[in-house]
Motif scaffolding. Structure first.
Motif, PDB file in Angstrom:
ATOM      1  N   TRP A 250     -12.001  -3.386  33.358  1.00 49.03           N
ATOM      2  CA  TRP A 250     -10.847  -3.649  32.508  1.00 49.03           C
ATOM      3  C   TRP A 250     -11.031  -3.170  31.062  1.00 49.03           C
ATOM      4  O   TRP A 250     -10.045  -2.941  30.352  1.00 49.03           O
ATOM      5  CB  TRP A 250     -10.546  -5.138  32.484  1.00 49.03           C
ATOM      6  N   GLY A 251     -12.283  -3.010  30.595  1.00 46.86           N
ATOM      7  CA  GLY A 251     -12.536  -2.804  29.173  1.00 46.86           C
ATOM      8  C   GLY A 251     -12.691  -1.358  28.760  1.00 46.86           C
ATOM      9  O   GLY A 251     -12.472  -0.425  29.530  1.00 46.86           O
ATOM     10  N   GLU A 252     -13.100  -1.188  27.485  1.00 49.34           N
ATOM     11  CA  GLU A 252     -13.376   0.127  26.927  1.00 49.34           C
ATOM     12  C   GLU A 252     -14.877   0.248  26.678  1.00 49.34           C
ATOM     13  O   GLU A 252     -15.510  -0.691  26.203  1.00 49.34           O
ATOM     14  CB  GLU A 252     -12.614   0.331  25.610  1.00 49.34           C
ATOM     15  N   GLY A 253     -15.431   1.407  26.973  1.00 51.47           N
ATOM     16  CA  GLY A 253     -16.859   1.600  26.778  1.00 51.47           C
ATOM     17  C   GLY A 253     -17.553   1.849  28.099  1.00 51.47           C
ATOM     18  O   GLY A 253     -17.037   2.570  28.955  1.00 51.47           O
ATOM     19  N   ALA A 254     -18.733   1.225  28.282  1.00 47.30           N
ATOM     20  CA  ALA A 254     -19.557   1.442  29.481  1.00 47.30           C
ATOM     21  C   ALA A 254     -19.830   2.929  29.654  1.00 47.30           C
ATOM     22  O   ALA A 254     -19.523   3.517  30.684  1.00 47.30           O
ATOM     23  CB  ALA A 254     -18.891   0.847  30.716  1.00 47.30           C
ATOM     24  N   TYR A 255     -20.417   3.521  28.620  1.00 53.12           N
ATOM     25  CA  TYR A 255     -20.614   4.969  28.581  1.00 53.12           C
ATOM     26  C   TYR A 255     -21.771   5.439  29.465  1.00 53.12           C
ATOM     27  O   TYR A 255     -21.738   6.541  30.011  1.00 53.12           O
ATOM     28  CB  TYR A 255     -20.881   5.406  27.137  1.00 53.12           C
ATOM     29  N   LEU A 256     -22.798   4.629  29.601  1.00 55.75           N
ATOM     30  CA  LEU A 256     -24.023   5.065  30.258  1.00 55.75           C
ATOM     31  C   LEU A 256     -23.928   5.003  31.778  1.00 55.75           C
ATOM     32  O   LEU A 256     -23.242   4.142  32.341  1.00 55.75           O
ATOM     33  CB  LEU A 256     -25.194   4.197  29.795  1.00 55.75           C
ATOM     34  N   ASP A 257     -24.653   5.910  32.427  1.00 52.60           N
ATOM     35  CA  ASP A 257     -24.748   5.870  33.891  1.00 52.60           C
ATOM     36  C   ASP A 257     -25.780   4.846  34.346  1.00 52.60           C
ATOM     37  O   ASP A 257     -25.651   4.259  35.422  1.00 52.60           O
ATOM     38  CB  ASP A 257     -25.162   7.245  34.435  1.00 52.60           C
ATOM     39  N   ARG A 258     -26.799   4.655  33.498  1.00 54.38           N
ATOM     40  CA  ARG A 258     -27.935   3.835  33.919  1.00 54.38           C
ATOM     41  C   ARG A 258     -28.611   3.228  32.682  1.00 54.38           C
ATOM     42  O   ARG A 258     -28.752   3.895  31.650  1.00 54.38           O
ATOM     43  CB  ARG A 258     -28.921   4.718  34.697  1.00 54.38           C
ATOM     44  N   ILE A 259     -28.995   1.969  32.803  1.00 60.10           N
ATOM     45  CA  ILE A 259     -29.719   1.280  31.735  1.00 60.10           C
ATOM     46  C   ILE A 259     -30.988   0.685  32.343  1.00 60.10           C
ATOM     47  O   ILE A 259     -30.928  -0.004  33.374  1.00 60.10           O
ATOM     48  CB  ILE A 259     -28.856   0.161  31.121  1.00 60.10           C
ATOM     49  N   GLU A 260     -32.120   0.966  31.709  1.00 61.31           N
ATOM     50  CA  GLU A 260     -33.403   0.473  32.205  1.00 61.31           C
ATOM     51  C   GLU A 260     -34.039  -0.448  31.161  1.00 61.31           C
ATOM     52  O   GLU A 260     -34.210  -0.055  30.004  1.00 61.31           O
ATOM     53  CB  GLU A 260     -34.357   1.623  32.509  1.00 61.31           C
ATOM     54  N   TYR A 261     -34.361  -1.671  31.551  1.00 60.43           N
ATOM     55  CA  TYR A 261     -35.149  -2.580  30.723  1.00 60.43           C
ATOM     56  C   TYR A 261     -36.601  -2.478  31.172  1.00 60.43           C
ATOM     57  O   TYR A 261     -36.904  -2.738  32.346  1.00 60.43           O
ATOM     58  CB  TYR A 261     -34.657  -4.017  30.872  1.00 60.43           C
ATOM     59  N   LEU A 262     -37.492  -2.115  30.261  1.00 58.12           N
ATOM     60  CA  LEU A 262     -38.892  -1.867  30.593  1.00 58.12           C
ATOM     61  C   LEU A 262     -39.779  -2.856  29.851  1.00 58.12           C
ATOM     62  O   LEU A 262     -39.685  -2.991  28.624  1.00 58.12           O
ATOM     63  CB  LEU A 262     -39.281  -0.431  30.226  1.00 58.12           C
ATOM     64  N   ASP A 263     -40.655  -3.542  30.586  1.00 60.12           N
ATOM     65  CA  ASP A 263     -41.482  -4.612  30.030  1.00 60.12           C
ATOM     66  C   ASP A 263     -42.880  -4.080  29.723  1.00 60.12           C
ATOM     67  O   ASP A 263     -43.614  -3.677  30.626  1.00 60.12           O
ATOM     68  CB  ASP A 263     -41.560  -5.766  31.042  1.00 60.12           C
ATOM     69  N   PHE A 264     -43.242  -4.086  28.418  1.00 59.27           N
ATOM     70  CA  PHE A 264     -44.567  -3.645  27.991  1.00 59.27           C
ATOM     71  C   PHE A 264     -45.387  -4.813  27.445  1.00 59.27           C
ATOM     72  O   PHE A 264     -46.374  -4.599  26.735  1.00 59.27           O
ATOM     73  CB  PHE A 264     -44.440  -2.554  26.917  1.00 59.27           C
ATOM     74  N   GLY A 265     -44.998  -6.039  27.774  1.00 60.94           N
ATOM     75  CA  GLY A 265     -45.730  -7.207  27.300  1.00 60.94           C
ATOM     76  C   GLY A 265     -45.276  -7.640  25.921  1.00 60.94           C
ATOM     77  O   GLY A 265     -44.365  -7.066  25.328  1.00 60.94           O
ATOM     78  N   THR A 266     -45.942  -8.665  25.390  1.00 62.46           N
ATOM     79  CA  THR A 266     -45.535  -9.237  24.113  1.00 62.46           C
ATOM     80  C   THR A 266     -46.296  -8.672  22.928  1.00 62.46           C
ATOM     81  O   THR A 266     -45.907  -8.902  21.781  1.00 62.46           O
ATOM     82  CB  THR A 266     -45.721 -10.766  24.129  1.00 62.46           C
ATOM     83  N   GLU A 267     -47.380  -7.944  23.162  1.00 55.23           N
ATOM     84  CA  GLU A 267     -48.155  -7.384  22.056  1.00 55.23           C
ATOM     85  C   GLU A 267     -47.432  -6.183  21.458  1.00 55.23           C
ATOM     86  O   GLU A 267     -47.129  -5.214  22.158  1.00 55.23           O
ATOM     87  CB  GLU A 267     -49.554  -6.983  22.528  1.00 55.23           C
ATOM     88  N   GLN A 268     -47.191  -6.250  20.153  1.00 56.32           N
ATOM     89  CA  GLN A 268     -46.458  -5.178  19.492  1.00 56.32           C
ATOM     90  C   GLN A 268     -47.194  -3.845  19.542  1.00 56.32           C
ATOM     91  O   GLN A 268     -46.562  -2.788  19.574  1.00 56.32           O
ATOM     92  CB  GLN A 268     -46.183  -5.572  18.045  1.00 56.32           C
ATOM     93  N   ALA A 269     -48.514  -3.869  19.569  1.00 55.65           N
ATOM     94  CA  ALA A 269     -49.268  -2.613  19.617  1.00 55.65           C
ATOM     95  C   ALA A 269     -48.925  -1.814  20.873  1.00 55.65           C
ATOM     96  O   ALA A 269     -48.766  -0.587  20.828  1.00 55.65           O
ATOM     97  CB  ALA A 269     -50.772  -2.901  19.559  1.00 55.65           C
ATOM     98  N   GLY A 270     -48.796  -2.508  21.999  1.00 52.73           N
ATOM     99  CA  GLY A 270     -48.432  -1.831  23.238  1.00 52.73           C
ATOM    100  C   GLY A 270     -47.014  -1.308  23.201  1.00 52.73           C
ATOM    101  O   GLY A 270     -46.712  -0.238  23.753  1.00 52.73           O
ATOM    102  N   ILE A 271     -46.135  -2.037  22.536  1.00 54.04           N
ATOM    103  CA  ILE A 271     -44.743  -1.599  22.425  1.00 54.04           C
ATOM    104  C   ILE A 271     -44.651  -0.359  21.541  1.00 54.04           C
ATOM    105  O   ILE A 271     -43.948   0.608  21.868  1.00 54.04           O
ATOM    106  CB  ILE A 271     -43.877  -2.749  21.871  1.00 54.04           C
ATOM    107  N   VAL A 272     -45.374  -0.368  20.425  1.00 53.84           N
ATOM    108  CA  VAL A 272     -45.384   0.803  19.541  1.00 53.84           C
ATOM    109  C   VAL A 272     -45.952   2.017  20.268  1.00 53.84           C
ATOM    110  O   VAL A 272     -45.457   3.143  20.114  1.00 53.84           O
ATOM    111  CB  VAL A 272     -46.181   0.506  18.259  1.00 53.84           C
TER     112      VAL A 272
END
Length: 546
Positions: A250-272
């Motif tokens: 019904w809405g406007e938007g939803a531009y992407l074909d695919r969205i991936e949430y990737l888990d690298f843990g809670t340590e910021q060093a690993g995320i960087v």
């Protein structure tokens, strides 16, 4: 009061306060839109045009990779992490959406009307919406969900706290006559007492709308109204949303074909490291010194000044070795007196925020009442602890093993020891800590922002609520809170809030050291990724610049 371009008189009065410099623009937008004024009309009252939607310039297609914890899902009304909702938001939508500018946007509702004393709400259901199984979305679906939210007997159902004005205390269900389906597009709510937080509660992340066949598992037969469907899902690793090409959204938007949430843990060093190696396109949150590291990588940075916070709370009902150490207010006050909140902000969160006052109502909340700052008196704290007969007791302060919450807890423990109070630190991995977060005798928890201060107090400190991790139960507090919930005008509500905030301080309910400014980095060509004050990721706004 209807969600239209008709201007409610109170909104005009609020606009005058903005002009006089006694009300912030954000507070004005929250107040006006909750009264039923559209965001465009609210901006018009300020003589401004509503900001353009940057996501409208996104191109269609592509895969966006988001760094984020991937947590096990459950019934949305029991969600206790925004990350859960950020994933299911792709297909389980909301009646109302809280915007970055502080306004409330109608979603599955087209609008609402509220009577003068906030005891009756008329909800207008958005026409033309369908579930992804082809069925029409109707007022019956809205009524079904609100009734589910009212079920106090469901363990972990925090939505029942938000729906208290509709609940029959004797049955733990929606009160008879509280929810009425008027016709296919209209629901009338008749409240047992005034409640000015209902619309804000509809926007909170556990308020995702589910189909009437919902069995409690969002991944099992995922019927929703949104434009995506679940793909691959592995806790702690990866969660995927895929564009549903078979569903006319019904809405406007939803531009992407695919969205991936990737888990690298809670340590910021690993995320960087993941950012540096081009494994992600945006992060959930940039924290502490790593904010500057991320700046050096050259990504865009978004900041939100918020009412997100951390609390160090004794559990007043908890037993330790056969005693209830935190049932005594002197013990709780001593813990708070021994700690300097400004030091905790500096050492725990690199001064990225502002000092708080141990009552969980923020200066950005419309009804905030300014009180004297908490007293820092280590010698007095030790004397009070001794007076309570707890001078030799060893407190165990428990926290998660991430950066800022661990650092804040470490700094608090050091200051308590400096005051002569015995403290042992226990640091747990998130997978362990969050299993029993509400039960620990003495621990550190982070809390997300809510649009209204009175919402936070009702969720976290009213007697018997599922999220009342301090086990605070105070009849005077509950009575004043009910009064505050019934006062629509924030300036009038502030008089009651001052009393509530002082009770929180006097009872030593929490050490609440600071309000967090929060940050998110993303690639320059990603649109719709701005940091939201409550960490929401509105997936339909995400895309790559055209």
């Amino acid at each position: 009061m209807s969600m239209s371009d008709t201007i409610h008189p109170s909104a005009r009065a609020y606009a005058d306060e903005v002009s006089a410099g006694t009300l912030s623009r954000r507070e004005f937008l929250t107040r006006a839109t909750s009264l039923g004024v559209t965001a465009a009309a609210a901006y018009g009252l300020l003589g401004l045009a509503q900001p353009a939607n940057a996501a409208a310039h996104a191109q269609s297609g592509g895969t966006l990779r988001i760094e984020s914890s991937v947590k096990a899902l459950k019934d949305p009304r029991t969600y206790d992490w925004p990350q859960m909702s950020n994933y299911t938001r792709g297909y389980l939508e909301y009646l109302v959406e809280y915007q970055i500018d502080g306004s409330f946007k109608p979603m599955l509702l087209a609008g609402w009307e509220v009577n003068a004393d906030a005891t009756e709400y008329t909800l207008n259901v958005r026409p033309g919406v369908t579930w992804n199984n082809g069925e029409a979305f109707t007022a019956e679906d809205v009524a079904f969900n609100i009734a589910r939210w009212c079920e106090t007997g469901v363990e972990g159902n925090s939505m029942a706290s938000r729906m208290g004005s509709l609940v029959d205390a004797d049955t733990g269900q929606a009160r008879e006559g509280a929810i009425t389906v008027v016709d296919e597009t209209t629901v009338r709510l008749t409240l047992g007492q005034p409640d000015i937080t209902l619309i804000a509660g509809f926007s909170d992340y556990p308020a995702a709308i589910v189909h009437q066949s919902f069995n409690g598992d969002p991944l099992d037969t995922p019927i929703g109204t949104g434009p995506y469907v679940p793909g691959e899902f592995e806790v702690g690793v990866k969660a995927v949303l895929v564009k549903n090409e078979d569903h006319a959204w019904w809405g406007e938007g939803a531009y992407l074909d695919r969205i991936e949430y990737l888990d690298f843990g809670t340590e910021q060093a690993g995320i960087v490291a993941a950012v540096d190696s081009d494994e992600v396109d945006m992060v959930y949150e940039s924290i502490g010194d790593f904010i500057f590291v991320m700046d050096g990588i050259g990504w865009a940075k978004s900041e939100a000044v918020t009412a997100n916070t951390v609390v160090i709370r004794p559990n007043q009902a908890a037993e330790v070795n056969g005693i209830r150490p935190y049932a005594d207010a002197r013990v709780r006050r001593a813990l708070a007196m021994a700690v300097d909140n400004a030091v905790l902000l500096e050492l725990g969160f690199s001064d990225n925020g502002r000092v708080a006052e141990n009552h969980h109502v923020s200066p950005i909340h419309p009804e905030y009442a300014e009180l004297p700052a908490p007293v820092f008196d280590p010698a007095g704290a030790k004397a009070l602890m001794d007076e309570a007969g707890m001078g030799d007791f060893e407190h165990e302060l428990i926290s998660i093993d991430d950066t800022w919450r661990k650092n804040t807890s470490d700094a608090a423990a050091a200051m308590l020891r400096d005051a002569g109070i015995n403290v042992r630190r226990t640091v747990l991995p998130g997978s362990t800590f969050w299993n029993d977060w509400a039960k620990y005798p003495y621990s550190t928890t982070d809390w997300a922002q809510r649009p209204l201060g009175v919402q936070v107090l009702a969720l976290a400190y009213r007697s018997g609520e599922p999220w009342n991790e301090s086990a605070f139960a105070n009849e005077e507090f509950d009575t004043l809170l009910s009064e505050a919930l019934s006062i629509a005008d924030a300036d009038q509500r502030r008089e009651v809030m001052a009393k509530l905030q002082k009770i929180m301080q006097d009872e030593g309910v929490i050490i609440q050291p600071y309000w967090r400014s929060i940050y998110r980095h993303h690639k320059e060509n990603v649109v719709g990724a701005e940091m939201h004050p409550t960490f929401e990721i509105h997936v339909t706004k995400l895309g790559f610049a055209a």
